[in-house]
Design an enzyme around this catalytic site. Structure first.
Site, PDB file in Angstrom:
ATOM      1  N   ASP A   1       0.869  -1.171   0.000  1.00  0.00           N
ATOM      2  CA  ASP A   1       0.000   0.000   0.000  1.00  0.00           C
ATOM      3  C   ASP A   1       0.908   1.224   0.000  1.00  0.00           C
ATOM      4  O   ASP A   1       2.131   1.109   0.037  1.00  0.00           O
ATOM      5  CB  ASP A   1      -0.955  -0.035   1.200  1.00  0.00           C
ATOM      6  CG  ASP A   1      -0.212  -0.082   2.528  1.00  0.00           C
ATOM      7  OD1 ASP A   1       1.028   0.139   2.560  1.00  0.00           O
ATOM      8  OD2 ASP A   1      -0.863  -0.340   3.550  1.00  0.00           O
TER       9      ASP A   1
ATOM     10  N   ASP B   1      -7.158  -7.756   1.065  1.00  0.00           N
ATOM     11  CA  ASP B   1      -6.176  -7.974   2.126  1.00  0.00           C
ATOM     12  C   ASP B   1      -6.879  -7.664   3.434  1.00  0.00           C
ATOM     13  O   ASP B   1      -7.775  -6.811   3.483  1.00  0.00           O
ATOM     14  CB  ASP B   1      -4.969  -7.036   1.998  1.00  0.00           C
ATOM     15  CG  ASP B   1      -5.294  -5.648   2.514  1.00  0.00           C
ATOM     16  OD1 ASP B   1      -5.965  -4.885   1.795  1.00  0.00           O
ATOM     17  OD2 ASP B   1      -4.907  -5.321   3.658  1.00  0.00           O
TER      18      ASP B   1
ATOM     19  N   CYS C   1      -9.852 -29.893   7.708  1.00  0.00           N
ATOM     20  CA  CYS C   1      -8.851 -28.863   7.395  1.00  0.00           C
ATOM     21  C   CYS C   1      -7.454 -29.479   7.297  1.00  0.00           C
ATOM     22  O   CYS C   1      -7.059 -30.260   8.155  1.00  0.00           O
ATOM     23  CB  CYS C   1      -8.882 -27.781   8.467  1.00  0.00           C
ATOM     24  SG  CYS C   1      -7.595 -26.536   8.267  1.00  0.00           S
TER      25      CYS C   1
ATOM     26  N   CYS D   1      -4.573 -27.959   7.635  1.00  0.00           N
ATOM     27  CA  CYS D   1      -3.498 -27.182   8.273  1.00  0.00           C
ATOM     28  C   CYS D   1      -2.860 -27.960   9.419  1.00  0.00           C
ATOM     29  O   CYS D   1      -3.450 -28.894   9.959  1.00  0.00           O
ATOM     30  CB  CYS D   1      -4.028 -25.832   8.753  1.00  0.00           C
ATOM     31  SG  CYS D   1      -4.742 -25.868  10.406  1.00  0.00           S
TER      32      CYS D   1
ATOM     33  N   CYS E   1      -4.890 -28.380  12.696  1.00  0.00           N
ATOM     34  CA  CYS E   1      -5.987 -29.354  12.659  1.00  0.00           C
ATOM     35  C   CYS E   1      -5.489 -30.784  12.488  1.00  0.00           C
ATOM     36  O   CYS E   1      -6.129 -31.720  12.962  1.00  0.00           O
ATOM     37  CB  CYS E   1      -6.966 -28.993  11.550  1.00  0.00           C
ATOM     38  SG  CYS E   1      -7.877 -27.460  11.913  1.00  0.00           S
TER      39      CYS E   1
ATOM     40  N   HIS F   1      -4.046 -21.844  10.720  1.00  0.00           N
ATOM     41  CA  HIS F   1      -5.403 -22.328  10.456  1.00  0.00           C
ATOM     42  C   HIS F   1      -6.256 -21.249   9.784  1.00  0.00           C
ATOM     43  O   HIS F   1      -6.914 -21.508   8.770  1.00  0.00           O
ATOM     44  CB  HIS F   1      -6.089 -22.793  11.737  1.00  0.00           C
ATOM     45  CG  HIS F   1      -7.535 -23.102  11.486  1.00  0.00           C
ATOM     46  ND1 HIS F   1      -7.939 -24.256  10.858  1.00  0.00           N
ATOM     47  CD2 HIS F   1      -8.663 -22.369  11.674  1.00  0.00           C
ATOM     48  CE1 HIS F   1      -9.255 -24.237  10.701  1.00  0.00           C
ATOM     49  NE2 HIS F   1      -9.718 -23.099  11.191  1.00  0.00           N
TER      50      HIS F   1
END
Lengths: 381, 381
Positions: free
Chosen positions: B92, B267, B305, B307, B310, B336
């Site tokens: 930005d 974002d 999930c 990840c 998990c 996660h």
């Protein structure tokens, strides 16, 4: 080989290269155990700890008793499953923290009542309860409740304390045998800083018959030479065919000096605690990230280090993260410091097996303790 | 295809499936960009961010200007090399933070003088300086300095502010062209919460000719229906063959609603910030770890999930870590939550390409926003 069995593979002087067998795998000694205080090695995942080279970790009975409690951990399948670490785990008895952290302690022959720091919750530990808690956790190597004195302490206090620790040791052994757990139970040698009391502690603890022996009550504020002298005296008096564990030690130079005196196992929070203070251990001594000299340094913390912090990032970037209090830096420095400590242990194992520990010790210490050119590279952490 | 080139692959109603080409690789859209505020996505390594599914990350020009400064980053090879992220980076312009975080701001036609929060250091940003800083960072997609108003703002203030942002946009374009950078430069559409001023902002910003368009000044406190209405009006007026980026948005339901209105890029700090507050996003809505109901729950945060949080750990363990303020939990929850957000974007891409976005949107929102059986599973975070 039964759980807690220990095999000596090589010796050089008092230094020993060995192998401890536990229900969750083998531990090559001399070994360093990262400290997983509250069912986590601070800032690291089990995969991180394994990748750094750890074979065994330590859990704190005191902290796990307070939160989440042994019932929760047992219900969730034990400490290994709870924290997803499938290797060996050693737990201390909680004694050290009861005497250093707890509030409103009330001690009797039976045990100790205390309030936890933080939430103020009330708890009770007796020798039997400490064993019961460690059985609930399912640790591979456990310890009897002991009283840990500070430094200095009078001879009278030390004698009284040692006698209590020995009575508690016998009760712990009985409770452990009655519990039917596959864990190994190590005895803890106390006795303060009086050599004859340490000798008595060794004789009477060994007479009770444990699977290994911890040397407790060290690194509590005493001068380094005194710690080394007493460590040598205690280690040399312990059975040669059983593992010896120096509790809460220490700096890299302390590890080397204790291995030279016959110690096999260590635990210490330094690699992870100092990481959170921005200190990286290196073969040239500690490096303090807050120093402005690293602001534009493109080199890694340590050139030949295989850890993720050194493979991917510059000192400049790590310093930026530390100055910005970015959480990532605590993990990266913890990974680096554990890799350094565990690599040092691996180097010592290789050196002892090769009969080259003496020159290794000299070479390491010469480089580690050499004054930096500018006098600036060392940090107090 | 040149840097910043955008290809539309499929559309369904206003929703778009596209592909943005940058100097550091391809970004499949709709895309969510994890926020790497200070050259790190909070608590995560670049490997973590990649494993969670990110193709592009965001860096904050304001924060990097303050520390470590663009000169340090340029000297160390640019932001990609500095932080060891080899994929696309969008920055930005610093405008949003100048107007929300900086102290003792002094604004003129030329630019803005401010003191940084924290260390109080003095800095200057002008349109030219903002471009120069982003060129030094070497970001793939950069932005012109803009003024970001809050909500509400008067029509008079909004008109004055928009006119300044448009004059700064022209100067930014000139500076960017003079700089010879391969970066893509997106324009920022401001105009507050007046639909005709937003229309004017679109027309005049597009007339200047940028590589893509950001919708700024949203999610600053206005009601959700107003944000959605204006997002739709702005997006539908932007060129169909260029990427559209809704800055600072948002929650899962906001992402879906904005994609439905023709937005391509997002974002937001929510996945990582809420992780640090103990909140996990799941298909059944957010889950708050501090709730006592998870104390003995052996199931993972989210059953399907992929990840690490998990795959390896129970809700009970994660709750214990959170209640113990163990650093590991911030990383695990961030992994996660990013996996959840980035998976949601991937699901939307698949749905749009298959012409099935409308039923996907309904199904996701029905499940995500359904009241929990006990009314307890949702947390405020």
């Amino acid at each position: 080989m039964s759980a807690g069995a220990f095999a000596l593979i090589a010796t050089e002087g008092a230094a020993r290269r060995g192998r401890l067998t536990t229900a969750h795998g083998i531990v090559e000694t001399p070994a360093f155990m990262p400290v997983g205080t509250r069912a986590a090695v601070k800032s690291l995942s089990p995969d991180d700890v394994r990748a750094a080279g750890a074979q065994i970790i330590l859990g704190n009975t005191f902290h796990l008793l307070v939160r989440p409690g042994p019932d929760v951990i047992r219900e969730l399948g034990g400490l290994h499953r709870f924290m997803s670490w499938d290797g060996p785990i050693l737990t201390d008895s909680g004694g050290f923290q009861v005497f250093s952290l707890a509030r409103l302690r009330r001690m009797t022959e039976d045990g100790v009542d205390f309030r936890a720091p933080g939430d103020g919750s009330r708890h009770h530990l007796s020798p039997e309860r400490a064993i019961e808690v460690q059985h609930a956790l399912g640790a591979d190597v456990i310890h009897p409740l002991d009283e840990c004195l500070g430094y200095p302490a009078t001879r009278e206090d030390t004698e009284r304390s040692l006698a209590l620790t020995l009575r508690w040791a016998r009760r712990s052994l009985d409770a452990h045998r009655a519990g039917g757990s596959p864990s190994a139970l190590f005895g803890i040698v106390q006795g303060g800083f009086h050599e004859d009391l340490r000798a008595r502690a060794v004789a009477e603890t060994v007479a009770l018959g444990f699977d290994g022996y911890a040397i407790g009550g060290m690194a509590v504020g005493e001068p380094k030479p005194l710690m080394r002298e007493l460590t040598e005296a205690v280690a040399s008096a312990l059975p040669g065919d059983q593992p010896r564990y120096l509790m809460g030690v220490g700096k890299p130079e302390d590890l080397i000096e204790a291995v030279a005196r016959g110690v096999d196992m260590f635990d210490c929070v330094l690699p992870t605690r100092n990481a959170r203070n921005g200190q990286a251990f290196t073969p040239d001594g500690p490096l303090t990230l807050k120093q402005a000299r690293w602001t534009r340094d493109p080199s890694p913390l340590q050139t030949d280090c295989p850890c993720p912090a050194c493979r991917q990032f510059s000192r400049a970037y790590l310093r930026h993260l530390f100055m910005s209090a970015e959480l990532l830096v605590y993990r990266l420095l913890s990974l680096h410091n554990l890799t350094f400590f565990l690599g040092l242990m691996a180097d010592m194992r290789v050196a002892i097996a090769a009969g080259a520990f003496a020159p290794f010790r000299t070479r390491f210490l010469d480089r580690y303790q050499a004054p930096a050119p500018s006098g600036e590279t060392r940090g107090s952490g």
